[in-house]
Enzyme design. Structure first.
Site, PDB file in Angstrom:
ATOM      1  N   ALA A 102       0.840  -1.203   0.000  1.00  0.00           N
ATOM      2  CA  ALA A 102       0.000   0.000   0.000  1.00  0.00           C
ATOM      3  C   ALA A 102       0.873   1.250   0.000  1.00  0.00           C
ATOM      4  O   ALA A 102       1.293   1.744   1.052  1.00  0.00           O
ATOM      5  CB  ALA A 102      -0.934  -0.020   1.205  1.00  0.00           C
ATOM      6  N   SER A 151       5.289   4.692 -17.463  1.00  0.00           N
ATOM      7  CA  SER A 151       6.398   4.741 -18.431  1.00  0.00           C
ATOM      8  C   SER A 151       7.181   6.041 -18.335  1.00  0.00           C
ATOM      9  O   SER A 151       8.414   6.039 -18.406  1.00  0.00           O
ATOM     10  CB  SER A 151       5.849   4.550 -19.850  1.00  0.00           C
ATOM     11  OG  SER A 151       5.417   3.207 -20.002  1.00  0.00           O
ATOM     12  N   GLU A 187      -1.656   6.795  -3.059  1.00  0.00           N
ATOM     13  CA  GLU A 187      -2.769   7.493  -2.398  1.00  0.00           C
ATOM     14  C   GLU A 187      -3.553   8.284  -3.451  1.00  0.00           C
ATOM     15  O   GLU A 187      -3.038   8.540  -4.539  1.00  0.00           O
ATOM     16  CB  GLU A 187      -2.221   8.463  -1.341  1.00  0.00           C
ATOM     17  CG  GLU A 187      -1.474   7.731  -0.241  1.00  0.00           C
ATOM     18  CD  GLU A 187      -1.011   8.656   0.875  1.00  0.00           C
ATOM     19  OE1 GLU A 187      -1.185   9.897   0.744  1.00  0.00           O
ATOM     20  OE2 GLU A 187      -0.504   8.130   1.860  1.00  0.00           O
ATOM     21  N   ASP A 204      12.835  -1.504  -7.274  1.00  0.00           N
ATOM     22  CA  ASP A 204      13.994  -1.868  -8.113  1.00  0.00           C
ATOM     23  C   ASP A 204      13.976  -3.353  -8.451  1.00  0.00           C
ATOM     24  O   ASP A 204      14.338  -3.762  -9.550  1.00  0.00           O
ATOM     25  CB  ASP A 204      15.301  -1.567  -7.375  1.00  0.00           C
ATOM     26  CG  ASP A 204      15.788  -0.143  -7.603  1.00  0.00           C
ATOM     27  OD1 ASP A 204      15.101   0.621  -8.301  1.00  0.00           O
ATOM     28  OD2 ASP A 204      16.866   0.199  -7.072  1.00  0.00           O
ATOM     29  N   ARG A 245      -4.450 -19.624 -41.756  1.00  0.00           N
ATOM     30  CA  ARG A 245      -5.446 -18.905 -42.572  1.00  0.00           C
ATOM     31  C   ARG A 245      -4.869 -18.621 -43.950  1.00  0.00           C
ATOM     32  O   ARG A 245      -3.732 -18.177 -44.082  1.00  0.00           O
ATOM     33  CB  ARG A 245      -5.818 -17.596 -41.882  1.00  0.00           C
ATOM     34  CG  ARG A 245      -6.969 -16.881 -42.545  1.00  0.00           C
ATOM     35  CD  ARG A 245      -7.427 -15.709 -41.710  1.00  0.00           C
ATOM     36  NE  ARG A 245      -8.378 -14.893 -42.440  1.00  0.00           N
ATOM     37  CZ  ARG A 245      -9.684 -15.129 -42.488  1.00  0.00           C
ATOM     38  NH1 ARG A 245     -10.187 -16.161 -41.842  1.00  0.00           N
ATOM     39  NH2 ARG A 245     -10.484 -14.328 -43.176  1.00  0.00           N
ATOM     40  N   GLU A 285       3.412   0.347 -10.808  1.00  0.00           N
ATOM     41  CA  GLU A 285       4.816   0.235 -10.370  1.00  0.00           C
ATOM     42  C   GLU A 285       5.732   1.221 -11.107  1.00  0.00           C
ATOM     43  O   GLU A 285       6.869   0.899 -11.435  1.00  0.00           O
ATOM     44  CB  GLU A 285       5.320  -1.202 -10.477  1.00  0.00           C
ATOM     45  CG  GLU A 285       4.735  -2.054  -9.359  1.00  0.00           C
ATOM     46  CD  GLU A 285       5.282  -3.460  -9.313  1.00  0.00           C
ATOM     47  OE1 GLU A 285       6.504  -3.598  -9.345  1.00  0.00           O
ATOM     48  OE2 GLU A 285       4.467  -4.393  -9.245  1.00  0.00           O
ATOM     49  N   GLY A 286       5.182   2.397 -11.369  1.00  0.00           N
ATOM     50  CA  GLY A 286       5.961   3.433 -12.041  1.00  0.00           C
ATOM     51  C   GLY A 286       5.577   3.516 -13.504  1.00  0.00           C
ATOM     52  O   GLY A 286       5.952   2.649 -14.303  1.00  0.00           O
ATOM     53  N   GLY A 338      -7.553  -9.925 -37.490  1.00  0.00           N
ATOM     54  CA  GLY A 338      -8.745  -9.378 -38.120  1.00  0.00           C
ATOM     55  C   GLY A 338      -9.846  -9.193 -37.084  1.00  0.00           C
ATOM     56  O   GLY A 338      -9.578  -8.983 -35.902  1.00  0.00           O
TER      57      GLY A 338
HETATM   58  N1  COS Z   1      16.848   2.794  -4.210  1.00  0.00           N
HETATM   59  C1  COS Z   1      17.309   3.374  -3.063  1.00  0.00           C
HETATM   60  N2  COS Z   1      17.225   4.708  -2.835  1.00  0.00           N
HETATM   61  C2  COS Z   1      16.640   5.463  -3.776  1.00  0.00           C
HETATM   62  C3  COS Z   1      16.145   4.929  -4.980  1.00  0.00           C
HETATM   63  C4  COS Z   1      16.277   3.533  -5.184  1.00  0.00           C
HETATM   64  N3  COS Z   1      15.836   2.962  -6.304  1.00  0.00           N
HETATM   65  N4  COS Z   1      15.635   5.921  -5.732  1.00  0.00           N
HETATM   66  C5  COS Z   1      15.808   7.046  -5.042  1.00  0.00           C
HETATM   67  N5  COS Z   1      16.414   6.776  -3.863  1.00  0.00           N
HETATM   68  C6  COS Z   1      16.813   7.727  -2.839  1.00  0.00           C
HETATM   69  C7  COS Z   1      17.633   8.840  -3.466  1.00  0.00           C
HETATM   70  O1  COS Z   1      18.998   8.482  -3.513  1.00  0.00           O
HETATM   71  C8  COS Z   1      17.362  10.000  -2.539  1.00  0.00           C
HETATM   72  O2  COS Z   1      18.116   9.857  -1.365  1.00  0.00           O
HETATM   73  P1  COS Z   1      19.332  10.888  -1.010  1.00  0.00           P
HETATM   74  O3  COS Z   1      18.699  12.241  -1.004  1.00  0.00           O
HETATM   75  O4  COS Z   1      19.792  10.414   0.315  1.00  0.00           O
HETATM   76  O5  COS Z   1      20.335  10.725  -2.106  1.00  0.00           O
HETATM   77  C9  COS Z   1      15.912   9.796  -2.118  1.00  0.00           C
HETATM   78  O6  COS Z   1      15.659   8.393  -2.312  1.00  0.00           O
HETATM   79  C10 COS Z   1      14.954  10.639  -2.936  1.00  0.00           C
HETATM   80  O7  COS Z   1      15.140  10.308  -4.301  1.00  0.00           O
HETATM   81  P2  COS Z   1      14.662  11.260  -5.501  1.00  0.00           P
HETATM   82  O8  COS Z   1      15.110  12.666  -5.199  1.00  0.00           O
HETATM   83  O9  COS Z   1      15.067  10.631  -6.792  1.00  0.00           O
HETATM   84  O10 COS Z   1      13.076  11.187  -5.324  1.00  0.00           O
HETATM   85  P3  COS Z   1      11.884  11.894  -6.105  1.00  0.00           P
HETATM   86  O11 COS Z   1      10.925  12.422  -5.141  1.00  0.00           O
HETATM   87  O12 COS Z   1      12.431  12.808  -7.161  1.00  0.00           O
HETATM   88  O13 COS Z   1      11.109  10.651  -6.788  1.00  0.00           O
HETATM   89  C11 COS Z   1      10.487   9.090  -8.496  1.00  0.00           C
HETATM   90  C12 COS Z   1      11.575   9.913  -7.749  1.00  0.00           C
HETATM   91  C13 COS Z   1       9.510   9.879  -9.326  1.00  0.00           C
HETATM   92  C14 COS Z   1      11.329   8.225  -9.413  1.00  0.00           C
HETATM   93  C15 COS Z   1       9.718   8.179  -7.494  1.00  0.00           C
HETATM   94  O14 COS Z   1       8.815   8.952  -6.741  1.00  0.00           O
HETATM   95  C16 COS Z   1       8.992   7.049  -8.180  1.00  0.00           C
HETATM   96  O15 COS Z   1       9.560   6.010  -8.480  1.00  0.00           O
HETATM   97  N6  COS Z   1       7.647   7.200  -8.436  1.00  0.00           N
HETATM   98  C17 COS Z   1       6.828   6.155  -8.965  1.00  0.00           C
HETATM   99  C18 COS Z   1       6.202   5.424  -7.841  1.00  0.00           C
HETATM  100  C19 COS Z   1       5.608   4.125  -8.215  1.00  0.00           C
HETATM  101  O16 COS Z   1       6.241   3.285  -8.821  1.00  0.00           O
HETATM  102  N7  COS Z   1       4.351   3.929  -7.813  1.00  0.00           N
HETATM  103  C20 COS Z   1       3.674   2.717  -8.026  1.00  0.00           C
HETATM  104  C21 COS Z   1       3.316   2.117  -6.704  1.00  0.00           C
HETATM  105  S1  COS Z   1       3.209   0.380  -6.725  1.00  0.00           S
HETATM  106  S2  COS Z   1       1.748  -0.023  -7.930  1.00  0.00           S
END
Ligand code: COS
Length: 377
Positions: free
Chosen positions: A124, A365, A127, A238, A266, A362-363, A338
């Protein structure tokens, strides 16, 4: 005839090849299942996947690592046979991913149940006001005597309504934005948690909006350190983003198989459809996209399994390319079928609906593009 030649790639070890063969046999005997009642189907699939031993791959004990190549192989194989089976498998892993990576001994006890198929897991994070922008989470977790009090809403929660255990992210306020979030392990029968709304989509899965109103969790529900929830979530993503790519790959392979059977069976103007040069061009494009997706997915999985601390760029590339490519492959499959391709209930019609959400969850595109651009040296 299914093309399993990718299993000869050096990304894999003999145990992966054995896993693929054994799972293929299991899928042929057990899948697909009817999707009329998705709640019942998912519960049945979790139990069956647990009894088959496949859910053992969705968790890792203390000091162990999730094997990302196995997760990807299982997801692509399940998705090729039954997209709901892939969903049921994937959520056990994503839901408990934070526990596998950062859980205490007591929290890991839940893994026995989710890996055995006795408990259903959920993740979860999203939001109503925070989807792509995880740092904007507003659900709160405040310290109270003996634990934490959680309030807020979560939405688009897979397995919402049927899950037994959930990893939930909330704002604990150590700092603004990304550095003020924490992760918690929450049993779904806790007082104050309710399913506010079930969500219907073009490819039905159990999905819900959850409301938390004064949910109290014990001190030891915290996963990892307070304030580290963003990094916990991203570390889990990741690992699981390449597996979303793998699910898309399985769907693309299913569409390719249906298309080959169609164009070989076909005739048009006295010859098989397959012989038309433009059809051959489309078949070539489909095969190319499938192999390119597989290379990116198993590159990312292999890198993580070799011990890479972060595979953020590789995971984003795998998820982005594989899901976009699968959409194109499936669209082409519909075209080459078709009118049959848009008939309700045809396998490629179902895939056309199923693939769409994978480019979003999960993020999305464009989030993957941001991650890739941000990771360029
Ligand atoms: N692993 C470990 N740490 C990570 C990381 C990762 N993959 N990605 C970012 N961080 C860390 C960064 O290093 C940073 O820490 P420091 O300031 O100590 O260096 C901190 O987390 C913040 O990272 P960042 O500034 O890149 O965050 P943003 O707020 O800019 O967000 C995105 C980045 C947009 C990439 C992120 O919010 C995201 O992935 N959004 C999509 C969410 C998603 O997948 N939702 C689906 C939910 S499941 S259906």
């Amino acid at each position: 005839m299914r093309d399993g030649s990718f299993l000869d790639w050096p990304f894999f070890e003999p145990r992966h090849r054995a896993l693929a063969v054994a799972l293929e046999a299991w899928c042929e005997a057990n899948l697909p299942v009817p999707h009329d009642d998705v709640d019942a189907a998912c519960k049945g699939l979790v139990a069956a996947l647990g009894a088959g031993g496949w859910l053992q791959h969705t968790g890792a004990g203390a000091g162990e690592r999730l094997d990302v190549r196995s997760l990807c192989l299982i997801r692509e194989t399940l998705a090729r046979h039954d997209t709901l089976a892939d969903f049921a498998f994937a959520m056990q892993g994503l839901g408990m991913g934070a526990v596998s990576l950062f859980g205490t001994v007591a929290q890991r006890a839940w893994l026995d149940r989710t890996q055995g198929g006795q408990a259903i897991a959920a993740f979860a994070l999203t939001e109503p006001g925070s989807g792509s922008d995880v740092a904007a989470i507003t659900s709160t977790a405040i310290r109270v005597p003996g634990g934490w009090r959680l309030d807020g809403q979560k939405t688009w929660i897979s397995n919402g309504g049927i899950a037994d255990i959930c990893v939930i992210f909330a704002r604990t306020g150590e700092a603004p934005g990304a550095k003020g979030l924490s992760a918690f392990l929450m049993p779904c029968d806790v007082a104050g948690l309710e399913v506010a709304e079930r969500l219907e989509t073009i490819a039905p899965h159990p999905l819900a909006r959850l409301r938390l109103d004064g949910v109290v969790l014990p001190e030891d529900a915290l996963i990892g350190e307070a304030g580290q929830g963003f990094k916990v979530a991203m570390s889990v993503l990741d690992i699981f983003r390449p597996t979303v790519g793998a699910a898309a790959l399985g769907m693309a392979r299913a569409a390719q198989a249906a298309t080959l059977s169609r164009v070989r069976g076909r005739t048009i103007q006295g010859q098989p459809l397959e012989k038309l040069q433009m059809v051959q061009g489309h078949l070539a494009d489909m095969a190319l996209k499938i192999d390119a997706a597989a290379l990116l997915i198993y590159r990312a999985a292999w890198a993580k399994d070799q011990g890479a601390a972060r595979i953020t760029r590789e995971a984003a590339m795998a998820k982005l390319y594989a899901t976009e490519a699968a959409q194109e492959v499936i669209d082409m499959a519909v075209q080459l079928h078709g009118a049959e391709g848009v008939r309700i209930g045809h396998p490629v019609e179902a895939l056309f609906r199923e693939i769409r959400a994978l480019r979003i969850y999960e993020g999305a595109s464009d989030v993957q593009r941001l991650v890739i651009a941000g990771a360029l040296a």
